[in-house]
Design a protein around this motif. Sequence first.
Motif, PDB file in Angstrom:
ATOM      1  N   GLU A  44       0.827  -1.202   0.000  1.00 30.34           N
ATOM      2  CA  GLU A  44       0.000   0.000   0.000  1.00 30.34           C
ATOM      3  C   GLU A  44       0.862   1.253   0.000  1.00 30.34           C
ATOM      4  N   GLU A  45       1.969   1.210   0.744  1.00 26.69           N
ATOM      5  CA  GLU A  45       2.889   2.349   0.785  1.00 26.69           C
ATOM      6  C   GLU A  45       3.481   2.624  -0.596  1.00 26.69           C
ATOM      7  N   LEU A  46       3.869   1.557  -1.289  1.00 26.05           N
ATOM      8  CA  LEU A  46       4.439   1.715  -2.629  1.00 26.05           C
ATOM      9  C   LEU A  46       3.404   2.275  -3.598  1.00 26.05           C
ATOM     10  N   LYS A  47       2.188   1.753  -3.542  1.00 23.49           N
ATOM     11  CA  LYS A  47       1.128   2.237  -4.427  1.00 23.49           C
ATOM     12  C   LYS A  47       0.867   3.720  -4.197  1.00 23.49           C
ATOM     13  N   LEU A  48       0.797   4.128  -2.935  1.00 24.46           N
ATOM     14  CA  LEU A  48       0.570   5.541  -2.607  1.00 24.46           C
ATOM     15  C   LEU A  48       1.745   6.392  -3.065  1.00 24.46           C
ATOM     16  N   PHE A  49       2.970   5.888  -2.857  1.00 24.88           N
ATOM     17  CA  PHE A  49       4.173   6.620  -3.248  1.00 24.88           C
ATOM     18  C   PHE A  49       4.186   6.862  -4.755  1.00 24.88           C
ATOM     19  N   LEU A  50       3.920   5.825  -5.529  1.00 25.23           N
ATOM     20  CA  LEU A  50       3.937   5.941  -6.986  1.00 25.23           C
ATOM     21  C   LEU A  50       2.811   6.845  -7.485  1.00 25.23           C
ATOM     22  N   THR A  51       1.651   6.748  -6.850  1.00 26.18           N
ATOM     23  CA  THR A  51       0.521   7.597  -7.236  1.00 26.18           C
ATOM     24  C   THR A  51       0.857   9.070  -7.009  1.00 26.18           C
ATOM     25  N   VAL A  65      -4.083  10.945 -10.937  1.00 22.70           N
ATOM     26  CA  VAL A  65      -4.240   9.492 -10.891  1.00 22.70           C
ATOM     27  C   VAL A  65      -4.760   9.092  -9.518  1.00 22.70           C
ATOM     28  N   LYS A  66      -5.788   8.289  -9.493  1.00 22.59           N
ATOM     29  CA  LYS A  66      -6.350   7.799  -8.240  1.00 22.59           C
ATOM     30  C   LYS A  66      -6.112   6.303  -8.058  1.00 22.59           C
ATOM     31  N   SER A  67      -6.106   5.571  -9.160  1.00 23.28           N
ATOM     32  CA  SER A  67      -5.881   4.123  -9.114  1.00 23.28           C
ATOM     33  C   SER A  67      -4.864   3.750 -10.183  1.00 23.28           C
ATOM     34  N   LEU A  68      -3.771   3.100  -9.774  1.00 24.80           N
ATOM     35  CA  LEU A  68      -2.720   2.748 -10.730  1.00 24.80           C
ATOM     36  C   LEU A  68      -3.232   1.805 -11.810  1.00 24.80           C
ATOM     37  N   GLU A  69      -4.033   0.803 -11.413  1.00 25.48           N
ATOM     38  CA  GLU A  69      -4.526  -0.146 -12.406  1.00 25.48           C
ATOM     39  C   GLU A  69      -5.547   0.502 -13.340  1.00 25.48           C
ATOM     40  N   GLU A  70      -6.498   1.240 -12.762  1.00 29.95           N
ATOM     41  CA  GLU A  70      -7.600   1.790 -13.545  1.00 29.95           C
ATOM     42  C   GLU A  70      -7.190   2.977 -14.408  1.00 29.95           C
ATOM     43  N   ASP A  71      -6.198   3.734 -13.992  1.00 24.61           N
ATOM     44  CA  ASP A  71      -5.858   4.975 -14.689  1.00 24.61           C
ATOM     45  C   ASP A  71      -4.682   4.855 -15.651  1.00 24.61           C
ATOM     46  N   LEU A  72      -3.970   3.716 -15.634  1.00 28.17           N
ATOM     47  CA  LEU A  72      -2.787   3.598 -16.494  1.00 28.17           C
ATOM     48  C   LEU A  72      -2.952   2.611 -17.641  1.00 28.17           C
ATOM     49  N   TYR A  73      -4.012   1.819 -17.633  1.00 25.21           N
ATOM     50  CA  TYR A  73      -4.108   0.706 -18.581  1.00 25.21           C
ATOM     51  C   TYR A  73      -4.215   1.148 -20.039  1.00 25.21           C
ATOM     52  N   ASP A  74      -4.779   2.352 -20.306  1.00 28.18           N
ATOM     53  CA  ASP A  74      -4.992   2.762 -21.697  1.00 28.18           C
ATOM     54  C   ASP A  74      -3.803   3.502 -22.298  1.00 28.18           C
ATOM     55  N   GLU A 129      -0.453  -6.912 -22.923  1.00 30.81           N
ATOM     56  CA  GLU A 129      -1.664  -7.585 -22.447  1.00 30.81           C
ATOM     57  C   GLU A 129      -1.881  -7.376 -20.951  1.00 30.81           C
ATOM     58  N   SER A 130      -0.806  -7.504 -20.170  1.00 32.16           N
ATOM     59  CA  SER A 130      -0.960  -7.401 -18.715  1.00 32.16           C
ATOM     60  C   SER A 130      -1.321  -5.982 -18.276  1.00 32.16           C
ATOM     61  N   ILE A 131      -0.749  -4.975 -18.930  1.00 30.55           N
ATOM     62  CA  ILE A 131      -1.097  -3.593 -18.595  1.00 30.55           C
ATOM     63  C   ILE A 131      -2.518  -3.296 -19.041  1.00 30.55           C
ATOM     64  N   LEU A 132      -2.867  -3.757 -20.229  1.00 30.29           N
ATOM     65  CA  LEU A 132      -4.198  -3.506 -20.776  1.00 30.29           C
ATOM     66  C   LEU A 132      -5.290  -4.161 -19.927  1.00 30.29           C
ATOM     67  N   THR A 133      -4.971  -5.300 -19.318  1.00 27.52           N
ATOM     68  CA  THR A 133      -5.959  -5.991 -18.478  1.00 27.52           C
ATOM     69  C   THR A 133      -5.887  -5.546 -17.020  1.00 27.52           C
ATOM     70  N   LYS A 134      -5.199  -4.427 -16.771  1.00 28.26           N
ATOM     71  CA  LYS A 134      -5.158  -3.781 -15.444  1.00 28.26           C
ATOM     72  C   LYS A 134      -4.519  -4.666 -14.380  1.00 28.26           C
ATOM     73  N   ASP A 135      -3.458  -5.381 -14.776  1.00 30.77           N
ATOM     74  CA  ASP A 135      -2.748  -6.249 -13.845  1.00 30.77           C
ATOM     75  C   ASP A 135      -1.863  -5.404 -12.930  1.00 30.77           C
ATOM     76  N   LEU A 136      -2.135  -5.442 -11.632  1.00 25.35           N
ATOM     77  CA  LEU A 136      -1.414  -4.588 -10.682  1.00 25.35           C
ATOM     78  C   LEU A 136       0.066  -4.925 -10.609  1.00 25.35           C
ATOM     79  N   LEU A 137       0.414  -6.207 -10.566  1.00 26.84           N
ATOM     80  CA  LEU A 137       1.815  -6.608 -10.444  1.00 26.84           C
ATOM     81  C   LEU A 137       2.641  -6.071 -11.609  1.00 26.84           C
ATOM     82  N   SER A 138       2.159  -6.242 -12.823  1.00 26.32           N
ATOM     83  CA  SER A 138       2.874  -5.746 -14.005  1.00 26.32           C
ATOM     84  C   SER A 138       2.967  -4.228 -13.997  1.00 26.32           C
ATOM     85  N   THR A 139       1.883  -3.574 -13.608  1.00 24.37           N
ATOM     86  CA  THR A 139       1.857  -2.110 -13.576  1.00 24.37           C
ATOM     87  C   THR A 139       2.879  -1.575 -12.581  1.00 24.37           C
ATOM     88  N   LEU A 140       2.984  -2.201 -11.421  1.00 25.87           N
ATOM     89  CA  LEU A 140       3.958  -1.771 -10.414  1.00 25.87           C
ATOM     90  C   LEU A 140       5.384  -1.982 -10.904  1.00 25.87           C
TER      91      LEU A 140
END
Length: 321
Positions: A44-51, A65-74, A129-140
């Motif tokens: 959670e700390e990393l997600k907040l830091f990156l956001t 950006v509010k959500s890394l998965e939802e806001d970066l996939y496109d 594919e992983s970014i487009l499908t909103k995969d959190l691990l790949s996005t991080l």
Amino acid sequence: MDPDFLNAFTQPSTLDRFLTEDVIAKGEKRKLIKPTSSNNPKLEELKLFLTEWINRTLKEEHIVVKSLEEDLYDGLVLHHLLENLGSLQLDVEKIALTEKKQRKKLSVILEVVAKCLQLEESQLKWSVESILTKDLLSTLHLLVAIAKHFEPTLALPPNVQVETITIESISGGLKTSNAVEYITENKENIEAQSNDAFDELFSCDPDKLDAVKKALLEFVDQHVGKLGLNVKDIESQFSDGVVLLLLIGQLEGYFLNLRNFFLTPVSTMEMLHNVNLALELLAEGGLLNFPVDSEDIVNGDTKAIMRVLYCLYSKYRTKEA
């Protein structure tokens, strides 16, 4: 079916997605963060830091950006981020509304990232594919790699690890395997492996350490003395970042607007701001090619401060000789 697969998911909706044929094709592998790690404080700390880092970087472009998965996939935020950080001009539309255009856009963006980071395809921990499908691990993994490359002094939260499950579709059903994966570097391992000149210096005779410290202080005093400053102590006089900024300004010929830093910082936050700015200037000037934790400087860590000062000393003592 492997019982670990069933136990790994707490939400029926998540399980249902992977029981449908269109989610994971035959022969395909998919790695996910287990729900058991979803509430991990370090994650959670990393997600907040990156956001916050993205929002700070793109503030002038009014992107939030509010959500890394939802806001970066496109690819839109990634597009702006790379142009801002690396001054890269990407030959692709800013806005992609259809999945086909988003896939094409991400393909261009990730190709540029791989080229900048000099990574082979086998080394990538993300895909279109992983970014487009909103995969959190790949996005991080992608964001951490971008941050480390374009802002090497950024103090990413260390030792962030998660439990993962890899799902593979085979002829007999779904095969799974579990693992623990680091998203940011294990700081303890890095420090244990580090064996540079300063590590050796600090383990040698104290007289040698004092001699080097004296040489660095004389070098600093020689240049900031022109501003009426007298520097005698490494641990205390560099922790607020002011002397370091003024030294960089003198040596590199920067005009530092007083509105850009705190000349008389009164809080840790203001000191961190000054130190981060100094480290950014050093990195931009090609003088800093190793990670520095700004908190170490603020806390008066002698070794960290001496390493940073030596970057300037090693360059300008040659010019002055």
